[in-house]
Design a protein around this motif. Structure first.
Motif, PDB file in Angstrom:
ATOM      1  N   GLN A   1      11.764  -6.913  53.746  1.00 36.46           N
ATOM      2  CA  GLN A   1      12.490  -5.880  53.015  1.00 36.46           C
ATOM      3  C   GLN A   1      13.998  -5.980  53.236  1.00 36.46           C
ATOM      4  OE1 GLN A   1      11.327  -1.860  53.930  1.00 36.46           O
ATOM      5  NE2 GLN A   1      12.570  -0.996  52.314  1.00 36.46           N
ATOM      6  N   HIS A   2      14.424  -6.082  54.481  1.00 36.12           N
ATOM      7  CA  HIS A   2      15.859  -6.006  54.781  1.00 36.12           C
ATOM      8  C   HIS A   2      16.570  -7.352  54.651  1.00 36.12           C
ATOM      9  CE1 HIS A   2      15.334  -1.863  55.903  1.00 36.12           C
ATOM     10  NE2 HIS A   2      14.378  -2.198  56.743  1.00 36.12           N
ATOM     11  N   ASP A   3      16.010  -8.406  55.251  1.00 35.72           N
ATOM     12  CA  ASP A   3      16.693  -9.703  55.237  1.00 35.72           C
ATOM     13  C   ASP A   3      16.516 -10.440  53.908  1.00 35.72           C
ATOM     14  OD1 ASP A   3      17.537  -9.368  57.920  1.00 35.72           O
ATOM     15  OD2 ASP A   3      15.604 -10.090  58.642  1.00 35.72           O
ATOM     16  N   LEU A   4      15.275 -10.488  53.427  1.00 33.56           N
ATOM     17  CA  LEU A   4      14.995 -11.222  52.193  1.00 33.56           C
ATOM     18  C   LEU A   4      15.132 -10.354  50.943  1.00 33.56           C
ATOM     19  CD1 LEU A   4      11.932 -13.258  53.479  1.00 33.56           C
ATOM     20  CD2 LEU A   4      14.226 -14.125  53.039  1.00 33.56           C
ATOM     21  N   GLU A   5      15.185  -9.042  51.157  1.00 34.64           N
ATOM     22  CA  GLU A   5      15.341  -8.067  50.075  1.00 34.64           C
ATOM     23  C   GLU A   5      14.248  -8.192  49.008  1.00 34.64           C
ATOM     24  OE1 GLU A   5      19.373  -8.205  48.613  1.00 34.64           O
ATOM     25  OE2 GLU A   5      20.202  -7.881  50.617  1.00 34.64           O
ATOM     26  N   PHE A   6      13.001  -8.365  49.477  1.00 36.23           N
ATOM     27  CA  PHE A   6      11.859  -8.432  48.558  1.00 36.23           C
ATOM     28  C   PHE A   6      11.574  -7.047  48.001  1.00 36.23           C
ATOM     29  CE2 PHE A   6       9.201 -12.322  50.108  1.00 36.23           C
ATOM     30  CZ  PHE A   6      10.288 -13.145  49.935  1.00 36.23           C
ATOM     31  N   ASP A   7      11.433  -6.938  46.679  1.00 37.52           N
ATOM     32  CA  ASP A   7      10.986  -5.687  46.082  1.00 37.52           C
ATOM     33  C   ASP A   7       9.463  -5.747  45.952  1.00 37.52           C
ATOM     34  OD1 ASP A   7      10.427  -7.297  43.865  1.00 37.52           O
ATOM     35  OD2 ASP A   7      12.153  -6.600  42.734  1.00 37.52           O
ATOM     36  N   SER A   8       8.860  -4.684  45.465  1.00 32.94           N
ATOM     37  CA  SER A   8       7.394  -4.611  45.434  1.00 32.94           C
ATOM     38  C   SER A   8       6.772  -5.690  44.553  1.00 32.94           C
ATOM     39  CB  SER A   8       6.931  -3.221  44.993  1.00 32.94           C
ATOM     40  OG  SER A   8       7.462  -2.911  43.724  1.00 32.94           O
ATOM     41  N   LEU A   9       7.412  -6.030  43.460  1.00 35.22           N
ATOM     42  CA  LEU A   9       6.888  -7.077  42.573  1.00 35.22           C
ATOM     43  C   LEU A   9       6.948  -8.444  43.254  1.00 35.22           C
ATOM     44  CD1 LEU A   9       5.719  -7.881  39.867  1.00 35.22           C
ATOM     45  CD2 LEU A   9       8.045  -8.073  38.984  1.00 35.22           C
ATOM     46  N   THR A  10       8.046  -8.716  43.935  1.00 35.77           N
ATOM     47  CA  THR A  10       8.184  -9.979  44.664  1.00 35.77           C
ATOM     48  C   THR A  10       7.125 -10.084  45.748  1.00 35.77           C
ATOM     49  OG1 THR A  10      10.568  -9.968  44.226  1.00 35.77           O
ATOM     50  CG2 THR A  10       9.790 -11.426  45.975  1.00 35.77           C
ATOM     51  N   VAL A  11       6.891  -8.984  46.455  1.00 30.26           N
ATOM     52  CA  VAL A  11       5.859  -8.975  47.496  1.00 30.26           C
ATOM     53  C   VAL A  11       4.496  -9.304  46.884  1.00 30.26           C
ATOM     54  CG1 VAL A  11       4.575  -7.517  49.115  1.00 30.26           C
ATOM     55  CG2 VAL A  11       7.074  -7.416  49.059  1.00 30.26           C
ATOM     56  N   MET A  12       4.180  -8.684  45.758  1.00 31.15           N
ATOM     57  CA  MET A  12       2.883  -8.942  45.114  1.00 31.15           C
ATOM     58  C   MET A  12       2.744 -10.412  44.713  1.00 31.15           C
ATOM     59  SD  MET A  12       2.347  -5.500  42.779  1.00 31.15           S
ATOM     60  CE  MET A  12       1.329  -6.390  41.647  1.00 31.15           C
ATOM     61  N   ASP A  13       3.789 -10.979  44.145  1.00 29.41           N
ATOM     62  CA  ASP A  13       3.763 -12.384  43.742  1.00 29.41           C
ATOM     63  C   ASP A  13       3.643 -13.311  44.953  1.00 29.41           C
ATOM     64  OD1 ASP A  13       3.959 -11.678  41.075  1.00 29.41           O
ATOM     65  OD2 ASP A  13       6.117 -12.076  40.938  1.00 29.41           O
ATOM     66  N   PHE A  14       4.390 -13.005  46.004  1.00 27.75           N
ATOM     67  CA  PHE A  14       4.369 -13.816  47.220  1.00 27.75           C
ATOM     68  C   PHE A  14       2.992 -13.740  47.887  1.00 27.75           C
ATOM     69  CE2 PHE A  14       5.695 -14.212  51.849  1.00 27.75           C
ATOM     70  CZ  PHE A  14       5.763 -15.599  51.819  1.00 27.75           C
ATOM     71  N   VAL A  15       2.436 -12.549  47.982  1.00 30.91           N
ATOM     72  CA  VAL A  15       1.101 -12.378  48.578  1.00 30.91           C
ATOM     73  C   VAL A  15       0.060 -13.136  47.756  1.00 30.91           C
ATOM     74  CG1 VAL A  15      -0.748 -10.702  49.047  1.00 30.91           C
ATOM     75  CG2 VAL A  15       1.597 -10.214  49.779  1.00 30.91           C
ATOM     76  N   ALA A  16       0.164 -13.073  46.439  1.00 32.69           N
ATOM     77  CA  ALA A  16      -0.776 -13.805  45.572  1.00 32.69           C
ATOM     78  C   ALA A  16      -0.684 -15.305  45.831  1.00 32.69           C
ATOM     79  CB  ALA A  16      -0.500 -13.492  44.109  1.00 32.69           C
ATOM     80  N   ALA A  17       0.521 -15.818  46.015  1.00 33.62           N
ATOM     81  CA  ALA A  17       0.707 -17.244  46.297  1.00 33.62           C
ATOM     82  C   ALA A  17       0.065 -17.627  47.627  1.00 33.62           C
ATOM     83  CB  ALA A  17       2.199 -17.589  46.306  1.00 33.62           C
ATOM     84  N   ILE A  18       0.213 -16.770  48.629  1.00 36.83           N
ATOM     85  CA  ILE A  18      -0.394 -17.031  49.942  1.00 36.83           C
ATOM     86  C   ILE A  18      -1.913 -16.982  49.838  1.00 36.83           C
ATOM     87  CG2 ILE A  18      -0.704 -16.098  52.273  1.00 36.83           C
ATOM     88  CD1 ILE A  18       2.259 -15.251  52.127  1.00 36.83           C
TER      89      ILE A  18
END
Length: 80
Positions: A31-48
């Motif tokens: 959240q703080h360093d990479l500044e991921f928003d909720s959509l980015t988190v969802m996309d990143f989690v899906a990739a993992i």
């Protein structure tokens, strides 16, 4: 799969999401360093999830705030 291998694969996955080119360490905050928003988190989690053939629950996602926590969690899931 050991932690170092999981770490290496996640580092490859995070590259397209790391828009500011932040140097990622175990203490890097999504959240703080990479500044991921909720959509980015969802996309990143899906990739993992696709890469490791695992499911990361919403409860687990809520507990993971830093990169090192993610690597540890994925390592545990892959070892099961």
């Amino acid at each position: 799969m050991d932690r170092a291998e999981v770490d290496s694969r996640i580092r490859e996955l995070i590259e397209p999401f790391n828009k500011k080119g932040v140097a990622v360490t175990d203490d890097t905050s999504f959240q703080h360093d990479l500044e991921f928003d909720s959509l980015t988190v969802m996309d990143f989690v899906a990739a993992i999830e696709d890469e490791f053939d695992i499911i990361i629950s919403m409860n687990q996602q809520a507990e993971i705030e830093k990169y090192g926590q993610l690597v540890d969690a994925v390592t545990k899931m892959v070892d099961k």
